[in-house]
Design an enzyme around this catalytic site. Structure first.
Site, PDB file in Angstrom:
ATOM      1  N   ASP A 190       0.674  -1.348   0.148  1.00  0.00           N
ATOM      2  CA  ASP A 190      -0.079  -0.234   0.030  1.00  0.00           C
ATOM      3  C   ASP A 190       0.902   1.047   0.223  1.00  0.00           C
ATOM      4  O   ASP A 190       2.111   0.972   0.471  1.00  0.00           O
ATOM      5  CB  ASP A 190      -0.847   0.016   1.083  1.00  0.00           C
ATOM      6  CG  ASP A 190      -1.889   1.254   1.455  1.00  0.00           C
ATOM      7  OD1 ASP A 190      -2.366   1.544   0.294  1.00  0.00           O
ATOM      8  OD2 ASP A 190      -2.209   1.690   2.465  1.00  0.00           O
ATOM      9  N   ASP A 196      -6.979  -2.579   3.604  1.00  0.00           N
ATOM     10  CA  ASP A 196      -6.406  -3.662   3.092  1.00  0.00           C
ATOM     11  C   ASP A 196      -6.797  -5.199   3.527  1.00  0.00           C
ATOM     12  O   ASP A 196      -6.101  -6.149   3.417  1.00  0.00           O
ATOM     13  CB  ASP A 196      -4.535  -3.625   3.264  1.00  0.00           C
ATOM     14  CG  ASP A 196      -4.375  -2.285   2.797  1.00  0.00           C
ATOM     15  OD1 ASP A 196      -4.816  -1.888   1.726  1.00  0.00           O
ATOM     16  OD2 ASP A 196      -3.713  -1.670   3.575  1.00  0.00           O
TER      17      ASP A 196
END
Length: 1219
Positions: free
Chosen positions: A471, A860
């Protein structure tokens, strides 16, 4: 028949299953019962382990609507079987719907449009059930979810909406007895029990007792950890499971009930001081500030607004159907904490219950923890295959023992014991304990460096990772954003960038008014909190936010629930009249702006908006901020600067996060009430473009170095972010994910439109040579990134694909043949929604990558769970879904985890190889001795099994991980060329030297078949040997243990166990050298010295216990020579021939070619070689690689059309080039 009777439940979902119906068959049951008796209960155990066999052996196929038992099979790669019994629910005894709640399901105007409320089918069903009150409903339970029979669908339906159970997420802590039975019935413990019984009948009590103690300790520790996890989960869920809630009934009557009695459709009142939500509910009145960290890992409070009124147009109602995912900004999820509520005078904050129990978002999270997916890893599959090979070897020994014993007229009882004993020798009962030792030690080491693991089996899998997704925000870059500056627009032209926003000139401008109002900030206990970006933006202007109390709200006549105003020192004493923009605000001396309506930020829309009113103004203002491309598209074209795209591109290429602002003056006819009910689209259009806010997102200082380490280790890195595409590409270049001279190809995919097929436009981004100086990796370091490769091959790997979430979805749907190719070089995935991140991980796994995912847990969760190794940098409760959690929010945990994973994997291989060799060495020793009707003595077995094997196994696993990542990857399975050669060569060497000793001793001039009395010893060199030693020899040796062959085989085999332990304890490149493992070194030295001492200088008491006979001194020296030569050959073959010659010449022969296509060191060629026999090595090398990404790389290498040319278009199904 099969096809007719097979149905699918949870279709299209993660837990999709096939379902088959069966009825109990009495004659089959009778046959099985007889079989159970005949096999002494073993058949019952087999049926307990195999649900499919159990059902098919005792039942016959039946129609699903009439069946008594259902057989379920998952449709994923595991194809697991489950069975469940059909139960009945009597409707007259089970009040599934209270009259109070049915009367109120549609009491509020918003509720009729909820998909979770009563559908036509359910209303029809309710009428039917009211006619037949005594009807029984058939259902079964699987993984805490009830599936009811649905006559309309002719199938079982997931929690049929008419039949709601108690609203609770019940995590039952099983009793110790239940857990014990389940644990003890494990095949491993059953085999141990069989071994212990067999050894006891053979009077081998000591080792049997040792195994029993080990098993008890293992079972107790396992029960303790399992029960502890259940209790922790139970406490986490039960903490807020039952609370008192207020529910609206008929005529606005408020009734207090327990949260367990809530059913979908109830209108719940959210209390002023907040609540931990006991269900999923959609807001229909008011606003809530919610902490969703339990579900998302995001600690920033989120503002939830009421569900807007749906369109009045009846035709459009289908588009307005409520969906918890689409309308999550209006949904209060179970387990999240409502911190504050906002309401208007006389109105309560209300929410309609839409999901209860295990069907809530929290319930689904708990189910995923309670019933995790099994870990599919080649190592474990190969381990079972290897065990089967050992069983086959044991079968040969079993037959040989029976035949040999019959020929030598041995008693039947002894034949049975000895032949079964061969099986327990070949398949060691201590194997599983030995295999888990390395993982346990790795878990401890990870804990020391702040990485916590909830799924220890995944540590081994992390050793295979060859691609890691990161990320961006909060992971590669710092969490917070700094305001770099603003760039306003006047007369369709950009002004110069301004750094200071907090000044008197701008204080009453619409630009600052937008910054002051267009956010989701709130005050919690007097402290401003909310999205970090909003906080930075608000702090930059220095304004004050005030949230009025209930009394103050009443004074404002329900117009201004939240007020923002500048500090007094910024307000000029008299309003300047020079600027046209300032004339708007010349009225009052007090300058305040009230936020009348808020449209929360939506990741799907990529924008947020507010409706405000300046105190004293007649007209309201609408402000909007969001992704520049989106905002510009919603503005009047004459207000957007001509050079908008160029300016935006300049900022994003430099890695800045850019947000655009827009404004619009609303019509005076729009009243407060109308604004509360107006749709978002009616406000957010035809706006004036005001300019850009430029935010700086700095790289974390450790990011470039960590990515460089991963690149050197040939581990691919991929960025997956919700940010802008060009910003993501710029950050990827800055951190070294994309090298300065690499090309970036942007894939812009467009869905089918107006009868035209879907297409992909290919654009080449600039090479950005001007930014190469700021890049973390300098051009001289490039060759290091492609280890063992030459610069001539660089052109093949110098391109990367970048795409956004929308393009990614279109490619997955319409370009399924292209998707795997893009996965091979896709490096930047921007504007990705949480579910798209999960799809990306799956797409990469589909081309056989071992995927790691590192994120901060905010969006996530799904990807972290789906990846082979998911590492969350957030310690909040949502990280419970991630296999690994790092205490330090830094990506430096990634190489640490991979290093430990590789070390644990190599330890598993070492231990497995050692245990296999231990089995074969002992198996061959016993087989040799069986040929002369002898065996190893009880204490000889005990010394080998306890003193040598257990000590060695538990100390050889202690090697720490190597200090740096290397380009080489360990094999993924046991059935690989290197490992097979290693094991087979050591087996041949050990068998050869044992046989040499066994047959050579028979050739000695002093050799006699039976041990002579007195013994043949050199009295000159055996002064220790006194008459007391003969005490044992006077007893009759019933089992013929004491003979020259036994003593020779015992000494040689004892040394062989230690030799292979040292040979297999390899260090570099994955583990520290074995001499750094002090416990192992000390243990091995002590054992060597002890065995050497009792061999060269017999001690009568030790010889008596171990049943060793005295042999001439010359033969002892001969045995020492045999052992030394054995040690030399074993270590030379393992450490020189295998590592230096075979690994480089045979296994790595086509490595160079593979590097050219993938820049990875694919171990699969080695694995593939291992499946073939040695003579056909060269032929095997030419076969297609097993990993799909390698095969694709080979194809693309010779494809002249790949990569796509700049400014070309690829259409779905047909390809058209537009140069």
């Amino acid at each position: 028949m099969d096809r007719e009777e097979r149905k699918t439940i949870n279709q299209g979902q993660e837990d999709e299953m096939e379902i088959y119906g069966y009825n109990l068959c009495r004659w089959k049951l009778a046959i099985v019962s007889l079989g159970v008796v005949c096999t002494g209960g073993f058949l019952l155990l087999l049926l307990y382990w195999m649900p499919e066999w159990r059902v098919k052996a005792t039942c016959i196929r039946a129609a699903i609507k009439d069946c008594e038992v259902v057989l379920l099979r998952t449709t994923d790669e595991f194809r697991m079987w489950f069975c469940a019994k059909i139960r009945f629910l009597s409707l007259e005894s089970h009040l599934f719907l209270s009259p109070k709640s049915t009367g109120n399901k549609v009491s509020n105007g918003h509720a009729v449009h909820l998909t979770e409320s009563l559908t036509e089918e359910n209303r029809h069903g309710m009428n039917k059930y009211s006619q037949i009150q005594s009807q029984q409903i058939r259902y079964f339970t699987h993984y805490s979810v009830k599936y009811f029979w649905n006559d309309t669908l002719h199938n079982f339906d997931f929690l049929k909406k008419l039949l709601y159970g108690i609203n609770e997420i019940a995590v039952k802590v099983p009793s110790v007895f239940k857990l014990l039975i389940k644990e003890v019935l494990n095949p491993f413990y059953i085999f141990q029990l069989f071994s212990v019984i067999l050894w006891s009948t053979d009077e081998y009590y000591y080792y049997a007792l040792a195994i029993v103690i080990m098993s008890v300790v293992s079972i107790v520790s396992s029960l303790y950890s399992i029960r502890k996890q259940y209790i922790m989960l139970h406490d986490m869920v039960a903490a807020h499971s039952t609370v008192r809630v207020s529910v609206c009934r008929v005529d606005e009557e408020i009734e207090e009930i327990f949260s367990t009695d809530l059913v979908p459709g109830d209108v719940m009142v959210i209390p002023l001081n907040g609540i931990v939500m006991p269900c999923d509910a959609v807001l229909i009145n008011g606003t809530c500030i919610v902490n969703e960290s339990m579900l998302t890992g995001e600690s920033v409070p989120v503002t939830k607004t009421n569900l807007p009124n749906p369109s009045v147009n009846i035709k459009g109602m289908e588009d307005e159907l409520y969906n918890p995912e689409i309308h999550k900004r209006h949904t209060l999820f179970c387990g999240t904490t409502v911190i504050q509520t906002r309401f208007y005078t006389g109105e309560l904050v209300k929410a309609i219950v839409v999901r209860t129990g295990f069907s809530t978002s929290k319930g689904q999270l708990v189910r995923s923890i309670l019933y995790p997916k099994p870990t599919d890893f080649k190592l474990y599959r190969d381990a079972y295959l290897f065990l089967l090979c050992l069983v086959a070897v044991a079968g040969v020994g079993f037959i040989y023992t029976i035949v040999n014993s019959i020929l030598n007229k041995v008693e039947a009882g002894e034949i049975i014991i000895e032949s079964l004993d061969i099986i327990t020798i070949t398949v060691p009962p201590a194997l599983p304990a030995a295999m888990t030792a390395g993982i346990v030690y790795a878990q401890r080491r990870l804990k020391k460096i702040g990485i916590f693991c909830i799924s220890p089996q995944r540590i081994n899998i992390c050793g295979q990772l060859n691609l890691v997704c990161f990320d961006k925000t909060g992971t590669l870059t710092e969490d917070g954003l700094d305001l770099w500056g603003i760039q306003r627009v006047e007369n369709r032209c950009f002004l110069l960038p301004e750094e200071n926003v907090c000044n008197e000139i701008l204080v009453k401008s619409q630009f600052v008014a937008c910054m002051a109002t267009c956010h989701s900030l709130t005050k919690i206990e007097g402290v401003l909190s909310g999205d970090p970006l909003d906080l930075k933006m608000f702090e930059a202007i220095g304004w004050i936010l005030e949230e009025p109390t209930e009394e103050e709200t009443a004074l404002h006549n329900r117009i201004m629930p939240t007020v923002v105003r500048p500090p007094k020192q910024l307000l000029p004493e008299s309003t300047p009249a020079g600027s046209q923009e300032m004339e708007l605000f010349e009225l009052p001396a007090i300058y305040e702006i009230g936020i009348v309506r808020q449209f929360p930020f939506s990741s799907a829309l990529q924008r947020m908006g507010v409706v405000t009113r300046v105190l004293g103004d007649k007209k309201m203002d609408a402000y909007m901020k969001g992704a520049p491309e989106v905002i510009a598209s919603l503005c009047k074209s004459e207000t957007v600067p001509v050079d908008f795209e160029k300016v935006l591109e300049d900022y994003t290429k430099q890695g800045f996060r850019v947000i655009a602002l827009a404004h619009r003056k609303l019509e005076s006819k729009l009243t407060w009430h109308k604004v509360q009910n107006i749709s978002r689209d009616a406000i957010e259009n035809n706006m004036d473009f005001m300019g850009l806010i430029i935010m700086q997102n700095k790289l974390k200082k450790e990011t470039p170095a960590v990515l460089e380490d991963l690149h050197k280790a040939n581990i691919r890195t991929v960025m997956v972010t919700g940010d802008n595409m060009l910003t993501a590409v710029s950050v990827a270049r800055d951190c070294g994910m994309i090298l300065p001279q690499d090309k970036v190809i942007i894939a812009e995919a467009l869905p089918p439109k107006d009868g035209k097929v879907a297409k992909i436009n290919w654009h080449y981004a600039d090479t950005l040579t001007q930014y190469s100086k700021s890049s973390a990796i300098d051009s001289e370091a490039i060759p290091m990134k492609l280890a063992h490769d030459s610069l001539e091959d660089l052109q093949v790997t110098r391109y990367h694909f970048a795409m956004n979430g929308k393009s990614f979805s279109v490619i997955l749907e319409h370009f399924q043949d292209l998707a795997p190719k893009l996965m091979l070089h896709g490096t930047v995935f921007a504007r990705m929604a949480p579910d798209q991140k999960t799809q990306l991980v799956e797409a990469l796994q589909n081309v056989d990558y071992f995927v790691g995912m590192c994120g901060d847990g905010a969006n996530d969760c799904g990807a972290l769970k789906r990846a082979h190794g998911g590492i969350s940098l957030s310690e909040l409760e949502a990280s419970v879904a991630s296999p690994f959690t790092s205490k330090t929010p830094s990506i430096s945990c990634v190489p640490n985890l991979i290093r430990e994973g590789r070390a644990a994997l190599m330890t598993s291989f070492c231990v497995f190889k050692f245990m296999a060799l231990y089995s074969i060495i002992q198996y061959f020793s016993v087989t040799l001795l069986y040929s002369i009707l002898s065996n190893l003595g009880d204490f000889q077995f005990l010394f080998i099994d306890l003193a040598i094997i257990l000590v060695v196994v538990f100390t050889m696993s202690l090697n720490p991980a190597w200090k740096e990542l290397v380009a080489q990857r360990p094999p993924s399975g046991l059935i690989s060329g290197a490992l097979l050669f290693s094991v087979l060569s050591q087996i041949i060497i050990c068998i050869g030297f044992q046989s040499l000793g066994f047959f050579w001793v028979k050739q000695q001039p002093w050799y006699k078949e039976r041990y002579p009395h007195p013994p043949i010893c050199n009295t000159t060199t055996s002064l220790y040997w006194n008459s007391s030693h003969l005490y044992n020899e006077t007893k009759f040796d019933t089992h013929n243990i004491q003979n020259y062959e036994n003593t020779t085989v015992f000494f040689i085999s004892s040394f062989q166990y230690l030799i292979v332990a040292v040979a297999f304890s390899k260090g570099k490149p994955f583990r520290q050298p074995c001499y750094r493992n002090y416990f192992f070194v000390v243990s091995v030295i002590i054992l060597y010295v002890f065995i050497l001492f009792i061999m060269l200088h017999p001690v009568s008491s030790v010889d008596q216990v171990l049943q060793i006979v005295c042999v001439p001194y010359r033969w002892r020296i001969t045995m020492l020579m045999i052992i030394l030569v054995n040690a030399l050959v074993s270590i030379m073959v393992e450490n020189f021939f295998l590592d230096m010659v075979l690994w480089k010449v045979v296994f790595n022969r086509d490595r160079q070619g593979e590097y050219r296509f993938t820049t990875q060191p694919p171990q699969e060629s080695v694995d593939q070689w291992g499946k073939c026999c040695l003579p056909w090595t060269l032929g095997c090398r030419k076969k297609i690689p097993k990993a799909k990404y390698m095969y694709l790389a080979q194809e693309l290498l010779v494809d002249p059309e790949w990569p796509p040319k700049p400014q070309t278009t690829t259409e779905a199904k047909s390809i058209k080039e537009n140069g």
